[in-house]
Write an enzyme that holds these catalytic residues in place. Sequence first.
Site, PDB file in Angstrom:
ATOM      1  N   GLU A 171       1.011  -1.259  -0.122  1.00 48.32           N
ATOM      2  CA  GLU A 171      -0.045  -0.197   0.229  1.00 48.32           C
ATOM      3  C   GLU A 171       0.795   1.314   0.068  1.00 48.32           C
ATOM      4  OE1 GLU A 171      -2.659  -0.665   3.291  1.00 48.32           O
ATOM      5  OE2 GLU A 171      -3.610  -1.985   2.341  1.00 48.32           O
ATOM      6  N   LYS A 210       6.251  -1.754   1.706  1.00 49.98           N
ATOM      7  CA  LYS A 210       5.725  -2.170   2.640  1.00 49.98           C
ATOM      8  C   LYS A 210       5.026  -3.983   3.183  1.00 49.98           C
ATOM      9  CE  LYS A 210       0.208  -0.937   5.374  1.00 49.98           C
ATOM     10  NZ  LYS A 210      -0.430  -0.930   5.131  1.00 49.98           N
TER      11      LYS A 210
HETATM   12  C1  BGC Z   1      -2.573  -4.091   4.987  1.00 45.69           C
HETATM   13  C2  BGC Z   1      -3.290  -4.859   4.750  1.00 45.69           C
HETATM   14  C3  BGC Z   1      -4.107  -5.729   5.673  1.00 45.69           C
HETATM   15  C4  BGC Z   1      -4.947  -4.422   6.530  1.00 45.69           C
HETATM   16  C5  BGC Z   1      -5.087  -5.364   7.481  1.00 45.69           C
HETATM   17  C6  BGC Z   1      -3.271  -3.601   6.178  1.00 45.69           C
HETATM   18  O1  BGC Z   1      -2.005  -2.501   7.017  1.00 45.69           O
HETATM   19  O2  BGC Z   1      -1.323  -3.005   3.906  1.00 45.69           O
HETATM   20  O3  BGC Z   1      -2.871  -5.924   3.481  1.00 45.69           O
HETATM   21  O4  BGC Z   1      -5.471  -6.283   4.650  1.00 45.69           O
HETATM   22  O5  BGC Z   1      -4.141  -4.011   7.030  1.00 45.69           O
HETATM   23  O6  BGC Z   1      -4.925  -5.943   8.427  1.00 45.69           O
END
Ligand code: BGC
Length: 768
Positions: free
Chosen positions: A490, A602
């Site tokens: 992300e 990330k």
């Molecule tokens: C992650 C996602 C994940 C979400 C809930 C985020 O920080 O990047 O991949 O689905 O957290 O765990």
Amino acid sequence: MNQDYIQPNEWSILEEGFDVERVKSSESLFSIGNGVMGQRANFEENYSGPSFQGSYIGGVYYPDKTKVGWWKNGYPEYFAKVLNAPNWIGINVFVNDEALDLFTCKKVEDFKRELNMKEGFHRRSFVATLPNDIEISVKATRFLSIIEDELGAIDFEIEVLNSDAEIRFEPYLDGGITNTDANWEERFWKTLEVKSEDDKGFVLSKTLKTEFHVNTYMQSEVLLNGQKQDVDFTETKTEDKLTFSYSIKAEKGQKVSLRKYAGYVTDMNHKRADLVDAASKILDYATKAGFSKLLQEQKEAWEKIWEMADITIEGDVKAQQGIRFNIFQLNQTYLGKDERLNIGPKGFTGEKYGGSTYWDTEAYCIPFYMATKDQQVARNLLTYRYNHLDKAIENAEKLGFTNGAALYPMVTMNGEESHNEWEITFEEIHRNGAMVYAIYNYVRYTGDFDYIPEKGLEVMIAIARFWQQRVNFSEQKNKYVMLGVTGPNEYENNVHNNWYTNYLAKWCIEYCLETIEKVKDAYAEDYKRVMGKTRLNEGEMARWREVAENMYFPYSEKHEVFLQQDGFLDKEIVPIAELDKSQRPINQKWSWDRILRSCYIKQADVLQGFYFFEDHFSKKELEKHFDYYEPITVHESSLSPCVHSIQAALLGRTKQAYEFYLRTSRLDLDDYNKEVEQGCHITSMAGTWMSIVEGFGGMRVKEDQLSFNPTIPEDWKTYSFKVNFRDQILKVKVSADKTVFLLEGDNAIEINVNGKSVEVQPNQELAI
Ligand code: BGC
């Protein structure tokens, strides 16, 4: 420096010494739950210092109106939140009219907390000197029953150490609570009635908008030196709160305690008109059984869970504590009894992520539940998404897709999308692929192909449709491309041709086409039904095939790696090892644009694809990609270290795998990402389990057989785990010189160990 105040212990999480700075972190770490409800480890007595109150009921949520600076078409109207529910743990305590409040006590000594994972309870003890100089010793034990899962129990015991004193306990129920995370600072609950029947108390409330009706209830007993006392009580009612008040005189050295039985009953499980009766029945059961018997039953129930789910590690207490903490928390969050529930990323330990369902369940949690519980549990998790298929189709329609294409939500409570950041809601579409991967993974592991014609195929078709519509043909590349996406990483938004997403899209289509053929041959009735319902025809399938066969994948000839997305090589690639530690975590130190421009990743992205589709690539290819991406990955998502641990183990880098293992298993205990006070990372805990079983144990399922490739970290003498494979239980114990298999079942099975096929006979150890 990571946090290091949790004492190493094999079966318990222990804290010693009272520190106001740690209260919120410990409230997360010592959380308790029973799969149906759960709560942060808030103190029972009033605490005026910084604290984060939280008690949650699975499935009870509120649609909090979206708040964004600039509204964009297609935004979900709300963010669904599992709510902080009425407080039933509260017991205010007064000693000679002086309130017990650890924040204002003159002294707090011998403070200890224990989360006893073996037996399933939380205990806190301390000696406090109150402002009136009375010194008391307190021991408070609390648990949420996993047998009677609407019930919790507290034993709050006090001994006055330096004089005689009058103790006043004020157990209460409080419906006037708020969420820390509320977009418009609104209250989400309305109290309907505050009611008492003798010493039973009830607060009836409902959530606004969603109208979940909840009865929060309590009943208490007072004991002197272990003997029940007949103590008069008074009651106070306000609009939201009911308080009973019990006073008892204690001589110096005598022990007085309040036992409080309390919890929630909701209209998810009872008729609204029956909520008081239902609670009353549970209270009769609880007071009849008594605290000790309930606690004994709790221990026995946890013993059964551990019997199947435990992983032992000899020779490394911190690693042992880490894995048990993960297994314990997963079981506190979801026990698979109710197919309406799921596993929120923070479980019942905090508000972040709203308690909703993410792709985490399909990508990370399914393997744990498949292997440590009855097969039906994983099937329930898949069915949860099947039941949301119509909503996923509606969701895609809102974004302009047609013809039954589905886009599963990034975040959901009831099937509707309820995440409101555009780069995630609209763009992080790889989650759709995880839905199909989970079906594939489930069938591969359990052999339950019937699930596909019954339910799974409809999901697969709707998702294949989505991918075919989401790509476009690029004249320039002479390939299909996918523009404007966010991959699992992300820290990049609105990128083109995220390799992971393109790869999944291609795979989803191919897997769907191949499966349709199988269903056509072997399940003629279902085939007809599904084809009729979805109106799928050869022409459409040919269009899917065309896309799958001509999908574009960014690749670097120079580095011999697939690129995370178009343009990745324009970035300045500086390994994290060269980044000053003061800059991390970057998500807390850097502006968002700086993060987006940087090369830092990330969480596993290309490597996530290599994890899902390991068999599609050679070990050499994996190694190249691992060496390219791992040095620039910051692991600021909890979902990242486990994948890296499994891959490092596969590459024979046991030491590195071990470091990642510690990071995943002790992520919260040692607070690597400096955010544990918000809650624990529950879904990634299933990844921790995978990093032992699939990482060090090297377990895979290939052609209907389990295969193992065990390795063991240097510091460990042995480790062992059990898996339920197609209704037979295989125990695996690994040490440096051998691996021992023991099958608890009736039928011999063939397994593959280090590339060789061997047969394991029932109830006979096989050492290799
Ligand atoms: C992650 C996602 C994940 C979400 C809930 C985020 O920080 O990047 O991949 O689905 O957290 O765990």
